[in-house]
Design a protein around this motif. Structure first.
Motif, short mmCIF file in Angstrom:
data_model
loop_
_atom_site.label_atom_id
_atom_site.label_comp_id
_atom_site.label_asym_id
_atom_site.label_seq_id
_atom_site.Cartn_x
_atom_site.Cartn_y
_atom_site.Cartn_z
N LEU A 1 0.75 -1.17 0.05
CA LEU A 1 -0.05 -0.09 0.10
C LEU A 1 0.77 1.28 0.18
CD1 LEU A 1 -2.80 -1.24 2.59
CD2 LEU A 1 -2.54 -1.65 -0.01
N VAL A 2 1.09 1.88 -1.10
CA VAL A 2 1.60 3.02 -1.16
C VAL A 2 0.78 4.30 -1.87
CG1 VAL A 2 3.78 3.93 -2.64
CG2 VAL A 2 3.83 1.71 -1.52
N GLY A 3 0.64 5.10 -1.26
CA GLY A 3 -0.29 6.26 -1.62
C GLY A 3 -1.61 5.45 -1.72
N PHE A 4 -2.23 4.58 -0.87
CA PHE A 4 -3.53 4.13 -1.10
C PHE A 4 -4.36 4.69 -0.24
CE2 PHE A 4 -6.55 0.89 0.55
CZ PHE A 4 -6.88 0.39 -0.74
N ARG A 5 -5.55 4.99 -1.14
CA ARG A 5 -6.76 5.45 -0.26
C ARG A 5 -7.90 5.14 -0.71
NH1 ARG A 5 -7.63 10.50 1.72
NH2 ARG A 5 -5.58 11.33 1.38
N MET A 6 -8.83 4.63 0.37
CA MET A 6 -10.16 4.01 0.20
C MET A 6 -11.29 4.61 0.82
SD MET A 6 -10.83 -0.22 0.15
CE MET A 6 -10.97 -0.47 1.85
N LYS A 7 -12.23 4.86 0.28
CA LYS A 7 -13.52 5.21 1.02
C LYS A 7 -14.23 4.02 1.69
CE LYS A 7 -14.66 9.26 -1.66
NZ LYS A 7 -13.96 10.52 -0.69
N LEU A 8 -14.83 4.10 2.75
CA LEU A 8 -15.65 2.92 3.43
C LEU A 8 -16.87 3.12 3.57
CD1 LEU A 8 -12.60 2.23 5.78
CD2 LEU A 8 -13.48 0.71 4.21
N ASP A 9 -17.77 2.28 3.56
CA ASP A 9 -19.16 2.43 3.89
C ASP A 9 -19.58 1.77 5.29
OD1 ASP A 9 -21.16 4.17 2.24
OD2 ASP A 9 -22.55 2.55 3.00
N LYS A 10 -20.80 1.35 5.52
CA LYS A 10 -21.18 0.75 6.54
C LYS A 10 -20.98 -0.76 6.28
CE LYS A 10 -23.89 -0.61 10.08
NZ LYS A 10 -23.80 -2.21 9.77
N PHE A 11 -21.28 -1.22 5.24
CA PHE A 11 -20.90 -2.62 4.89
C PHE A 11 -19.93 -2.46 3.70
CE2 PHE A 11 -21.15 -6.33 2.30
CZ PHE A 11 -20.84 -7.34 3.25
N ASN A 12 -18.80 -3.30 3.66
CA ASN A 12 -17.73 -3.30 2.66
C ASN A 12 -17.19 -4.51 2.35
OD1 ASN A 12 -17.23 0.10 3.13
ND2 ASN A 12 -17.07 -0.85 5.08
N CYS A 13 -16.98 -4.64 1.04
CA CYS A 13 -16.58 -6.06 0.55
C CYS A 13 -15.41 -5.87 -0.46
CB CYS A 13 -17.68 -6.78 -0.08
SG CYS A 13 -17.34 -8.37 -0.81
N LEU A 14 -14.06 -6.36 -0.18
CA LEU A 14 -13.13 -6.28 -1.20
C LEU A 14 -13.14 -7.56 -2.00
CD1 LEU A 14 -10.41 -5.10 1.24
CD2 LEU A 14 -12.15 -3.68 0.16
N ILE A 15 -13.13 -6.98 -3.34
CA ILE A 15 -12.89 -8.32 -4.30
C ILE A 15 -11.60 -8.03 -5.30
CG2 ILE A 15 -15.24 -8.73 -4.46
CD1 ILE A 15 -15.39 -7.26 -7.17
N GLY A 16 -11.05 -9.06 -5.83
CA GLY A 16 -9.94 -8.91 -6.57
C GLY A 16 -9.34 -10.04 -6.91
N LEU A 17 -8.08 -10.15 -7.74
CA LEU A 17 -7.63 -11.18 -8.06
C LEU A 17 -6.57 -11.64 -6.79
CD1 LEU A 17 -6.50 -10.14 -11.51
CD2 LEU A 17 -8.22 -11.82 -11.24
N ASN A 18 -5.96 -12.86 -6.70
CA ASN A 18 -5.01 -13.19 -5.94
C ASN A 18 -4.00 -12.30 -5.84
OD1 ASN A 18 -6.66 -15.41 -4.96
ND2 ASN A 18 -5.50 -16.74 -6.45
N GLU B 1 -27.84 -6.25 -1.65
CA GLU B 1 -28.89 -5.53 -2.45
C GLU B 1 -28.07 -4.61 -3.37
OE1 GLU B 1 -31.91 -5.84 -2.24
OE2 GLU B 1 -32.33 -6.94 -0.53
N ASP B 2 -28.75 -4.22 -4.30
CA ASP B 2 -27.85 -3.34 -5.20
C ASP B 2 -27.20 -2.10 -4.64
OD1 ASP B 2 -28.48 -5.15 -7.22
OD2 ASP B 2 -29.49 -4.02 -8.66
N GLU B 3 -27.79 -1.29 -4.01
CA GLU B 3 -27.34 -0.13 -3.23
C GLU B 3 -26.32 -0.56 -2.28
OE1 GLU B 3 -31.01 -0.67 -1.87
OE2 GLU B 3 -30.95 -1.22 -4.07
N VAL B 4 -26.49 -1.55 -1.54
CA VAL B 4 -25.42 -2.00 -0.74
C VAL B 4 -24.06 -2.17 -1.38
CG1 VAL B 4 -24.46 -3.72 1.10
CG2 VAL B 4 -26.89 -2.87 1.00
N ALA B 5 -24.12 -3.03 -2.67
CA ALA B 5 -23.13 -3.50 -3.67
C ALA B 5 -22.60 -2.30 -3.98
CB ALA B 5 -23.77 -4.20 -4.51
N ARG B 6 -23.20 -1.37 -4.43
CA ARG B 6 -22.68 -0.16 -5.26
C ARG B 6 -21.96 0.86 -4.22
NH1 ARG B 6 -27.03 0.42 -9.20
NH2 ARG B 6 -28.29 0.59 -7.61
N ALA B 7 -22.27 0.80 -2.96
CA ALA B 7 -21.76 1.67 -1.87
C ALA B 7 -20.55 0.75 -1.44
CB ALA B 7 -22.62 2.03 -0.95
N GLY B 8 -20.51 -0.24 -1.29
CA GLY B 8 -19.66 -0.82 -0.45
C GLY B 8 -18.46 -1.95 -1.03
#
Lengths: 239, 379
Positions: B13-30, B315-322
């Motif tokens: 994490l170099v210069g890494f910034r992330m917004k967070l919501d009430k529920f958050n889910c991280l996805i991505g490659l290994n 729910e779509d809104e939760v997914a969009r935000a988090g």
């Protein structure tokens, strides 16, 4: 026979002039692709659906809402050896249009031919996925709903390539080369810009539709693999 | 609630910034850096508690392994923005000295006004006279200042940060172990589960058992017993065809142990819970209930997943935000982007479920596109 059309926006199939999501020919503002479809139908049947009021239009948001309803009734659709990634968007839109077409058939007690337009290299999937699998997944979507009068209209990479074939210097020649270009509007030589350059100015959706109607772009002479596939598919459904 | 986090020079994490919501889910490659994001949040939480060396020891890390191999910087810079209900926006930013394991400079502001400042060996609270720091500590000075000397907003921030809980190493093997005492919390990998459940109040025990019955209809109760040496033994009572069956924790299935640990955590006072690969060992039939429970949990939640099922039950809104796509840019630095706000994903979400969008997308190519567009690096 009724033509049920759906596309991505005013520059391809068109839009409802009254801001609604679904309309008949009265309030439908056709884009250049709708003109092309009508001209191909007219050549085959000697009958213009647009001029005679036999057209219905449903916009992509209304279609998505039907598709989303279908989504709730099923488990997640998984990719597999038989079903590649980047195809579900096309399949679901085709299913949604098939559902709408069947309702319309029952309502009007008439045959409905549905044409679903999506750019192969558009916002929904950009360069991801293959043209053929996207197009064929629309056919799969129509088939899932047991609807046999659905026609995928998928220009490669996007509708500007078909129009550019007719508008470019030395028109209608070597147009298959245009299919190898990027559909990305941020690319170094975007098709949209090339079309503006060929026309000498930026021409909006209505202008392009008028030029198609006036014969400045002759759909019958556009000879590109993606256009030829569409013509064959439409022809088969009309036969 | 923590709304935004920035960290620079922590592993990838170099210069890494992330917004967070009430529920958050991280996805991505290994290897994109999802677990590193969890570790970084746990690290920042630890700064507020002090004892950074203990934290390193628990992870079997050396302080020399904290920084990025892609940066020549020595210190770790950070910033956390937290919105406190009724009070406004608290911002905590500073520099962590990796050699001495403390924040050599740090500032906390409330709506832009400085509440606490540490700089050049001195600290100031609420703009009062600067005092020399004549004591040693690890992490943030917040970890050692007496609460009665701190304004309520600083106490609130310290409490929020200190009560973050990362379970990024949750492992059935550790969950099965007997434990003597839990100090009212689970270990990083879920160790001390038996003691933790033993120490739950009757009210919480009853609630946990109710939840477990809703997940597993055969479940009746769990039992913890003290062995002569002080170790706590955990067993689960179930009924199959009217026949009661008791199973000791070391023979329990992975999924039930994980569900027990996860659900039990939502009954704690923690402000923010983090779980890596939340779907591990859990039957697909239970995923909807688990996701509903996490989305509705009183805590702020962050999970990572590779499972379209997990995403499809949002729910779509939760997914969009988090839901954040975590990926590495061309330089190998971790970046994040709100996945369903990417135009092509937003378009797909209109017509399909969040999990379907994920599973239908060629992630590697999508990442290539994001890198090509130069997007996602900055919010």
């Amino acid at each position: 026979m009724i033509l049920l059309l759906s596309g991505e926006g005013k520059t391809d199939i068109g839009e409802c002039g009254n801001q609604s999501r679904y309309c008949d020919v009265e309030s439908f503002v056709p884009g250049p692709m709708a003109i092309f479809i009508d001209q191909l139908v007219e050549k085959k049947l000697q009958f213009s659906c647009l001029e005679n009021g036999y057209v219905r239009f449903i916009n992509e948001h209304a279609l998505a809402a039907i598709g989303k309803g279908l989504a709730k009734k099923r488990r997640p659709s998984m990719p597999s050896k038989k079903k590649r990634k980047e195809t579900l968007y096309f399949e679901l839109n085709a299913r949604a249009l098939a559902v709408k077409a069947k309702l319309l058939m029952a309502e009007l007690k008439d045959e409905v031919i549905a044409v679903l337009f999506r750019d192969a290299d558009g916002t929904a999937s950009t360069t991801r996925g293959l043209y053929e699998t996207k197009r064929d997944s629309m056919l799969r979507g129509f088939a899932i709903e047991e609807y046999v009068k659905g026609v995928p209209m998928v220009p490669k990479p996007k509708s500007e390539a078909w129009i550019l074939c007719a508008a470019k210097e030395n028109p209608y020649n070597h147009c298959d080369q245009l299919e190898g270009m990027s559909g990305n509007d941020n690319s170094s030589n975007p098709l949209k810009q090339q079309l503006d350059n060929a026309l000498g100015e930026h021409v909006g959706a209505i202008g392009l539709a008028n030029m198609a109607r006036d014969g400045d772009f002759d759909v019958h002479r556009i000879d590109m693999p993606s256009m030829n596939w569409f013509k064959d598919c439409l022809d088969a459904v009309l036969s | 609630m923590i709304n935004e986090v920035y960290i620079d020079n922590f592993k990838s994490l170099v210069g890494f910034r992330m917004k967070l919501d009430k529920f958050n889910c991280l996805i991505g490659l290994n290897g994109a850096g999802k677990s590193t994001v969890l570790q970084s949040l746990d690290f920042l939480a630890q700064l507020a508690q002090g004892d950074v060396q203990d934290w390193l020891d628990a992870r079997h890390w050396d302080k020399s392994e904290l920084n990025s191999k892609l940066s020549k910087k020595q210190n770790i810079s950070f910033e956390i923005i937290s919105n406190q209900r009724g009070a406004g926006e608290l911002k905590w930013f500073g520099e962590f000295n990796r050699q001495n394991l403390y924040c050599s400079s740090e500032t906390i502001t409330l709506n832009g006004a400085i509440l606490l400042k540490v700089s050049k060996g001195h600290f100031t609270i609420n703009g009062e006279v600067s005092q020399p720091i004549v004591f040693s500590y690890q992490g943030s000075i917040l970890s050692v200042l007496k609460e009665k000397e701190l304004p309520s907003e600083l106490i609130a921030l310290k409490t929020e940060l200190s009560s973050m809980k990362s379970m990024d190493l949750l492992s059935p093997h550790l969950l099965r172990q007997k434990a003597r005492a839990s100090e009212r919390d689970l270990g990083l990998g879920g160790e001390k589960l038996s003691a933790f459940l033993h120490e739950l109040s009757d009210e919480k025990r009853e609630k946990l058992e109710q939840y477990l019955k809703s997940y597993y209809p055969s479940f009746r109760k769990y039992q913890t017993s003290s062995l002569r040496s002080g170790w706590k033994k955990l067993s689960v009572h179930e009924t199959f065809g009217g026949q009661p069956v008791e199973t000791e924790a070391r023979h329990l299935n992975d999924g039930m142990l994980r569900i027990m640990a996860i659900v039990a955590q939502t009954l704690t006072e923690h402000s923010f819970l983090l779980f890596d690969e939340i779907e591990d060992g859990i039957n697909p039939e239970l995923i909807e209930q688990l996701m509903d429970q996490l989305v509705d949990a009183p805590q702020q939640i962050l999970v990572t997943t590779h499972s379209p099922m997990i995403l499809n039950y949002l729910e779509d809104e939760v997914a969009r935000a988090g839901v954040q796509l975590v990926y590495k840019n061309q330089q190998g630095l971790t970046r994040s982007r709100a996945f369903y706000e990417i135009p092509s994903m937003a378009k797909k979400l209109e017509v399909m479920g969040p999990g379907e969008v994920f599973v239908d997308t060629e992630l590697m190519k999508l990442v290539d596109e994001l890198i090509e567009e130069g997007e996602g690096a900055e919010l």
